[in-house]
Design a protein around this motif. Sequence first.
Motif, PDB file in Angstrom:
ATOM      1  N   LEU A 162      33.887  37.854  41.043  1.00 49.12           N
ATOM      2  CA  LEU A 162      34.751  38.125  41.536  1.00 49.12           C
ATOM      3  C   LEU A 162      35.895  38.678  42.064  1.00 49.12           C
ATOM      4  O   LEU A 162      36.329  39.643  41.113  1.00 49.12           O
ATOM      5  CB  LEU A 162      35.565  36.678  40.872  1.00 49.12           C
ATOM      6  N   PHE A 198      36.671  31.908  48.529  1.00 49.79           N
ATOM      7  CA  PHE A 198      36.875  32.579  47.085  1.00 49.79           C
ATOM      8  C   PHE A 198      35.475  34.157  47.808  1.00 49.79           C
ATOM      9  O   PHE A 198      34.452  33.792  48.923  1.00 49.79           O
ATOM     10  CB  PHE A 198      35.191  32.836  45.866  1.00 49.79           C
ATOM     11  N   ASP A 219      38.285  39.979  39.576  1.00 55.07           N
ATOM     12  CA  ASP A 219      37.604  41.050  38.179  1.00 55.07           C
ATOM     13  C   ASP A 219      37.405  42.285  38.932  1.00 55.07           C
ATOM     14  O   ASP A 219      37.938  43.129  38.123  1.00 55.07           O
ATOM     15  CB  ASP A 219      36.389  40.201  37.312  1.00 55.07           C
ATOM     16  N   LEU A 258      27.478  36.870  39.804  1.00 57.03           N
ATOM     17  CA  LEU A 258      28.505  37.201  40.099  1.00 57.03           C
ATOM     18  C   LEU A 258      29.894  37.611  39.764  1.00 57.03           C
ATOM     19  O   LEU A 258      30.314  37.072  38.808  1.00 57.03           O
ATOM     20  CB  LEU A 258      28.469  35.734  41.236  1.00 57.03           C
ATOM     21  N   TYR A 291      32.633  37.091  46.597  1.00 57.16           N
ATOM     22  CA  TYR A 291      32.168  37.470  45.226  1.00 57.16           C
ATOM     23  C   TYR A 291      31.188  38.927  45.777  1.00 57.16           C
ATOM     24  O   TYR A 291      30.285  38.533  46.824  1.00 57.16           O
ATOM     25  CB  TYR A 291      31.480  36.503  45.016  1.00 57.16           C
TER      26      TYR A 291
END
Lengths: 117, 112
Positions: A45, A33, A59, A43, A35
């Motif tokens: 993403l 991931f 997001d 945080l 972030y």
Amino acid sequence: DVKVTQSSRYLVKRTGEKVFLECVQDMDHENMFWYRQDPGLGLRLIYFSYDVKMKEKGDIPEGYSVSREKKERFSLILESASTNQTSMYLCASKFSPASGSGSYEQYFGPGTRLTVT
Amino acid sequence: QQQVKQSPQSLIVQKGGISIINCAYENTAFDYFPWYQQFPGKGPALLIAIRPDVSEKKEGRFTISFNKSAKQFSLHIMDSQPGDSATYFCAASSYNFNKFYFGSGTKLNVKP
């Protein structure tokens, strides 16, 4: 111990530059991931990858792309850096549900503080 | 829609006091609720986590209280110390999920 490492702790780039942030994990995790962390926003993403060459938007993917050519390495690319991309960038990894590991935990790297001037 | 809501945004506690941070979630499919601790300039580190089959989990001075019916969980730090000063994030996920959903963070300052 799980280790997630990020290529740089601090980075200063100019507007318009192409920026590469690299992350490496040593636990054979399927999921990785990216972030970004900003004060008051927590945080968020950007992208995640659940397998080599596989990726999904998070997001806030706009202005970013990612690359995962090897299982242990996940790169975040800022195609043309802008000042609003000044932030702390965090990489993380975990086992995939499909791995059958039984592990829920997500492990973070130390972060890269990027400043775009 | 924010899946996990965290409060307060900041907290000041005297040394020896109790620090309490609250989180609420929406998705009843979540079955894993971790808390992360982050010191300045470092990445978040897992502090303590709970599954919904128990209502409380304690590790040293840190306790998670979990209320499944209210869809809320909280972190209690007993006998707070200046070394506990950090940002705390709650999160929620499920074994079958690829992603975690994070709260917005609480900056804790424990005064000597």
